[in-house]
Design an enzyme around this catalytic site. Structure first.
Site, PDB file in Angstrom:
ATOM      1  N   HIS A  65     -25.802  -2.050   3.332  1.00 57.91           N
ATOM      2  CA  HIS A  65     -26.222  -0.793   3.991  1.00 57.91           C
ATOM      3  C   HIS A  65     -27.733  -0.627   4.009  1.00 57.91           C
ATOM      4  CE1 HIS A  65     -27.001   1.746   0.342  1.00 57.91           C
ATOM      5  NE2 HIS A  65     -26.026   1.055  -0.211  1.00 57.91           N
ATOM      6  N   ASP A 172     -31.500  -0.580  -3.784  1.00 57.48           N
ATOM      7  CA  ASP A 172     -30.155  -0.218  -3.320  1.00 57.48           C
ATOM      8  C   ASP A 172     -30.287   0.339  -1.903  1.00 57.48           C
ATOM      9  OD1 ASP A 172     -27.525   0.711  -3.027  1.00 57.48           O
ATOM     10  OD2 ASP A 172     -27.916   2.549  -4.154  1.00 57.48           O
ATOM     11  N   GLU A 201     -24.062   4.752   4.464  1.00 60.62           N
ATOM     12  CA  GLU A 201     -23.202   4.411   3.328  1.00 60.62           C
ATOM     13  C   GLU A 201     -23.289   5.462   2.234  1.00 60.62           C
ATOM     14  OE1 GLU A 201     -22.131   2.658  -0.610  1.00 60.62           O
ATOM     15  OE2 GLU A 201     -24.044   3.506   0.063  1.00 60.62           O
ATOM     16  N   GLU A 202     -24.499   5.960   1.984  1.00 65.14           N
ATOM     17  CA  GLU A 202     -24.718   6.885   0.875  1.00 65.14           C
ATOM     18  C   GLU A 202     -24.052   8.244   1.078  1.00 65.14           C
ATOM     19  OE1 GLU A 202     -25.882   6.014  -1.850  1.00 65.14           O
ATOM     20  OE2 GLU A 202     -27.352   4.406  -1.609  1.00 65.14           O
ATOM     21  N   ASP A 224     -23.612  -4.978  -2.379  1.00 67.03           N
ATOM     22  CA  ASP A 224     -24.156  -3.678  -2.780  1.00 67.03           C
ATOM     23  C   ASP A 224     -24.466  -3.700  -4.268  1.00 67.03           C
ATOM     24  OD1 ASP A 224     -25.005  -1.060  -2.607  1.00 67.03           O
ATOM     25  OD2 ASP A 224     -23.150  -0.291  -1.728  1.00 67.03           O
ATOM     26  N   HIS A 304     -30.481   4.428  -8.332  1.00 68.96           N
ATOM     27  CA  HIS A 304     -30.753   5.712  -7.663  1.00 68.96           C
ATOM     28  C   HIS A 304     -31.980   6.431  -8.215  1.00 68.96           C
ATOM     29  CE1 HIS A 304     -27.042   6.789  -5.055  1.00 68.96           C
ATOM     30  NE2 HIS A 304     -27.268   5.477  -5.049  1.00 68.96           N
TER      31      HIS A 304
END
Length: 329
Positions: A65, A172, A201-202, A224, A304
């Site tokens: 992604h 990410d 995607e998130e 991922d 994240h």
């Protein structure tokens, strides 16, 4: 050390490009430049590159992604501050004292998310999650070209730690995007391969869900992140190789395919780890269509956050394993 990071300058450049969920266009442009091949974009914004296999009896879709976590501007205030809305899984406690960038139609505007000095806490001053770009009024914000639904990302820096560990925001899943680019170069696959750089995607695997309406492959693969260094997966270490993400909140990787990958890694002398983590992955949406899936990763520390961290050796081995798998599957 300089030579080490030079090999991955494309990854660093890719991470530097701003692109929250729903606004991946700049990332898509950068990937197209790096590919050097003609790829197509579907209606929702997924970037797709198809490669014919030598046998073509099977079809494999492999996804990473493009989007990153961040914010949208939800309101321009009279005092010159920007109200923001989270996009994806933001770690709230990391926000105070952050440098950010507001991406407008006119360009990028630097800003900060402030913090409350300890000197003022006794006065009852509390943290306010707003962006300060130095403006004093609504009119100044407008003069800077800022509007509602412009997007905001953390300002990107990178560091190579101990000559091996790359720390940077947006690894990410830009490492996954980079892995797909590298694996596609010079690849002579056995099956027909669909490389897909997905959107949104998130915020719910939306780009992948759109692809599942278009394609019915024989295997779906997601590249991922694997959130490591917890009690649940304490055996997963940076530098010990890529990870088969055997089970997460969205799916269970197909055991037959996992066996193929595990045996191939042994044959090629590629270190491989097997682990369980949280979160979801793009390949999971194909399971409901009866398509087996597998999720491949590298361990990511501080996922994240503004200092996501991976081992460059793990990424090298992931690319090597992925390319070899696509050559024989």
């Amino acid at each position: 050390m300089e030579g080490r990071i030079e090999k991955f300058k494309g990854l660093v450049s890719l991470c530097e490009v701003p692109g929250v969920s729903g606004r991946e266009e700049l990332v898509r442009e950068e990937i197209c430049k790096m590919l050097g091949e003609l790829a197509k974009t579907d209606k929702i914004g997924n970037l797709i590159l198809e490669k014919k296999g030598t046998e073509g009896k099977k079809q494999v879709i492999i996804m990473a992604h493009m989007d990153e976590i961040g914010f949208y501007v939800s309101s321009l205030r009279a005092d010159g501050k920007l109200e923001i809305k989270n996009v994806g899984g933001i770690i709230e406690e990391t926000l105070p004292g952050s440098f950010v960038q507001v991406v407008t139609r006119k360009g990028v505007v630097d800003g900060v998310i402030g913090a409350v000095p300890p000197h003022l806490k006794s006065d009852g001053v509390v943290f306010e999650k707003v962006v300060d770009v130095g403006a004093k009024s609504y009119e100044e914000l407008e003069s800077l070209g800022i509007a509602v639904m412009d997007f905001v990302v953390f300002k990107k820096n990178h560091a190579l730690l101990n000559g091996e560990l790359l720390a940077m925001r947006s690894l990410d899943d830009r490492f996954g995007c980079f892995a797909l680019i590298e694996a596609s170069k010079g690849l002579v696959p056995k099956s027909d391969i669909i490389f897909a750089w997905t959107v949104q995607e998130e915020v719910g695997l939306r780009g992948a869900k759109a692809l599942a309406h278009t394609y019915s492959p024989d295997l779906a693969i997601a590249i991922d992140s694997f959130a490591c260094c917890s009690k649940t997966n304490g055996h997963i270490k940076l530098g010990n190789g890529p990870v088969v993400r055997i089970y997460d909140n969205s799916s269970i990787s197909n055991f037959e395919v996992v066996d193929i990958i595990t045996n191939l890694a042994k044959e090629e002398g590629i270190p491989l780890q097997i682990g369980v983590t949280g979160g979801g992955n793009d390949a999971s949406v194909f399971v409901e269509k009866g398509v087996p899936m597998v999720a491949l990763s590298v361990p990511v520390k501080y996922l994240h956050s503004q200092v996501e961290m991976i081992s460059l050796s793990d990424l090298e081995n992931l690319i090597k394993l992925l390319k070899r798998f696509l050559e024989v599957f």
